[in-house]
Enzyme design. Structure first.
Site, PDB file in Angstrom:
ATOM      1  N   PHE A   5       0.857  -1.123  -0.042  1.00  0.00           N
ATOM      2  CA  PHE A   5       0.055   0.076  -0.153  1.00  0.00           C
ATOM      3  C   PHE A   5       0.961   1.252   0.046  1.00  0.00           C
ATOM      4  O   PHE A   5       1.706   1.405   0.797  1.00  0.00           O
ATOM      5  CB  PHE A   5      -1.109   0.223   1.194  1.00  0.00           C
ATOM      6  CG  PHE A   5      -1.845   1.500   1.283  1.00  0.00           C
ATOM      7  CD1 PHE A   5      -2.987   1.170   0.592  1.00  0.00           C
ATOM      8  CD2 PHE A   5      -1.483   2.327   1.551  1.00  0.00           C
ATOM      9  CE1 PHE A   5      -3.966   2.260   0.528  1.00  0.00           C
ATOM     10  CE2 PHE A   5      -2.229   3.627   1.446  1.00  0.00           C
ATOM     11  CZ  PHE A   5      -3.678   3.527   0.961  1.00  0.00           C
ATOM     12  N   LYS A  31       4.482  11.343   6.385  1.00  0.00           N
ATOM     13  CA  LYS A  31       3.739  11.080   7.750  1.00  0.00           C
ATOM     14  C   LYS A  31       4.432  11.803   8.906  1.00  0.00           C
ATOM     15  O   LYS A  31       4.447  12.941   9.032  1.00  0.00           O
ATOM     16  CB  LYS A  31       3.448   9.804   8.147  1.00  0.00           C
ATOM     17  CG  LYS A  31       2.543   9.020   7.072  1.00  0.00           C
ATOM     18  CD  LYS A  31       2.091   7.564   7.649  1.00  0.00           C
ATOM     19  CE  LYS A  31       1.297   6.686   6.672  1.00  0.00           C
ATOM     20  NZ  LYS A  31      -0.219   7.188   6.658  1.00  0.00           N
ATOM     21  N   ASP A  90       9.683   2.222   1.001  1.00  0.00           N
ATOM     22  CA  ASP A  90       8.850   3.083   1.373  1.00  0.00           C
ATOM     23  C   ASP A  90       8.636   3.147   3.037  1.00  0.00           C
ATOM     24  O   ASP A  90       8.179   2.153   3.426  1.00  0.00           O
ATOM     25  CB  ASP A  90       7.650   2.783   0.711  1.00  0.00           C
ATOM     26  CG  ASP A  90       6.337   3.256   1.246  1.00  0.00           C
ATOM     27  OD1 ASP A  90       6.350   4.237   1.856  1.00  0.00           O
ATOM     28  OD2 ASP A  90       5.254   2.919   0.939  1.00  0.00           O
TER      29      ASP A  90
END
Ligand code: IF1
Length: 395
Positions: A134, A248, A221
């Site tokens: 994801f 984030k 990632d």
């Protein structure tokens, strides 16, 4: 809530709680009920809500300069570049805003490297991604997803992706061997949305070895795993990937900011006018990011993540042995509990909410358990009391 249902696009199924305040470990709803936050805005608020140092930087900076575009140099961006180099040890950094833009940027850089450095024929570069990855919601991310809820009805898709089973080195090597146009493998060190899937201890190291052997770039990632969440500044630190994507918690939840880190042999291939973003590298976000990262060091949040994470898993292990839980797993404070099915998981989440702890179901009966890294032993025990009570009554 009615306004949301009537006038908001219904692309989320939120829990029925309306929040309007956050402080440290806690979130508060409009009736001033207090909740432990075990989502941390999907691991963005590692430093805790409204961290005073971050509030301070943000307040001071927003009166000074927030955005001036990349048409000009801006002081904070220059300082941010220097800081990122010192902290992460990569030659260069390319700033964007969201995690998915970071992923897009890494893929563009990998393709560019494929043509300019690996001499792949134009428009033939291929990227390998892991099944059940994801990395966001753009068309490229949908195009490289194996999750039907991500891609269904959103085609046609971006070509040039291969899928490989996560944590399977043989399958990866077979792909590398048979496809000379592969430029990069983009992978999460721990798969988040897939349900906190932890690969074999040496997986990344072996992946890096294979990437070197076949002249393929390794992109990690670290949007969800980065900035201390797993007890290290990045989960892939020891492997040193060719590119790292951060997002984030890079701003502790204050501003959207993401970036790609890479060395000169990759980053110097990009030329002015070929990539960018209006808000990318803005003065406000780049003022906040170095402070947000420094907090992780100065407050020993990585060590705390390891300690409290261990406490979390050890406390719930008996529930696995009793059969009440299918699994408890995680690294640092990126943890999950797995129930028999998603119905039970949803019940647990709802009951946790009614008992003062907010969390979220991911895939197949898995519930993410990701508090801010600032959680003390006292509050971890209190949170575990809630979770244990709920498990005892629901399961
Ligand atoms: C949503 C999960 C977390 C990510 C990784 C890139 C991105 C993400 C490894 C894109 C984003 C999110 C987005 C959020 C749900 C969420 C999530 F449930 F999917 F697993 F983190 F917990 N790489 N993850 O996990 O970052 O563009 O969103 O800034 O609501 O979709 P973004």
């Amino acid at each position: 809530m009615m306004m949301d249902k009537m006038h908001g696009a219904q692309n989320y199924k939120s829990l029925p709680v309306i929040l309007n305040r956050g402080k440290g470990l806690f979130l508060y709803d409009i009736h001033n009920n207090q909740y432990y936050d075990f989502v941390s805005a999907f691991s963005s608020v590692n430093q805790g809500h409204a961290h005073p140092q971050l509030v301070n930087v943000m307040q001071e900076q927003c009166e000074k300069l927030t955005l001036c575009s990349r048409a000009f140099y801006n002081e904070n961006l220059c300082k941010f570049f220097g800081y990122m180099n010192k902290r992460f040890g990569y030659d260069k950094c390319l700033p964007m805003n969201t995690g998915v833009e970071g992923g897009e940027t890494a893929i563009k850089l990998a393709r560019l490297w494929g043509y300019k450095s690996k001499n792949i024929e134009e428009n033939k570069a291929e990227i390998v991604v892991a099944k059940n990855n994801f990395w966001g919601r753009t068309i490229t991310a949908c195009s490289s997803s194996t999750d039907p809820t991500c891609y269904t009805h959103f085609g046609p898709f971006v070509p040039g992706f291969h899928f490989v089973e996560y944590d399977n080195l043989c399958a990866l090597e077979t792909l590398f061997k048979n496809h000379p146009n592969i430029a990069a493998y983009m992978v999460e060190p721990i798969q988040g949305e897939a349900g906190i899937k932890i690969p074999d201890e040496n997986y990344l190291l072996n992946v890096k070895y294979l990437c070197n052997k076949y002249n393929v770039l390794l992109i990690c990632d670290e949007v969800q795993t980065g900035i201390g969440r797993t007890g290290k500044i990045t989960a892939s630190k020891d492997v040193r990937p060719d590119m790292v994507v951060l997002g984030k918690a890079l701003s502790g939840g204050m501003m959207p900011i993401s970036c790609v880190l890479a060395d000169n042999h990759i980053m110097e291939l990009i030329e002015p006018g070929t990539h960018g973003s209006t808000f990318g590298g803005n003065s406000l976000a780049t003022a906040i990011a170095p402070t947000a990262i420094e907090i992780v060091y100065s407050e020993n949040l990585m060590k705390n993540a390891l300690i409290q994470g261990r406490l979390f898993r050890e406390t719930l292990l008996p529930y696995v042995e009793e059969g009440k839980l299918k699994d408890v797993r995680g690294v640092g404070l990126l943890n999950a509990i797995e129930l028999e099915n998603s119905q039970k998981a949803e019940k647990v989440v709802e009951k946790c909410m009614h008992n003062g702890l907010l969390t979220k179901v991911t895939k197949n009966g898995t519930i993410r358990m990701c508090p801010p890294l600032t959680i003390s032993e006292f509050h971890m025990k209190k949170s575990l009391d809630i979770i244990k009570y709920v498990l005892n009554t629901v399961v």
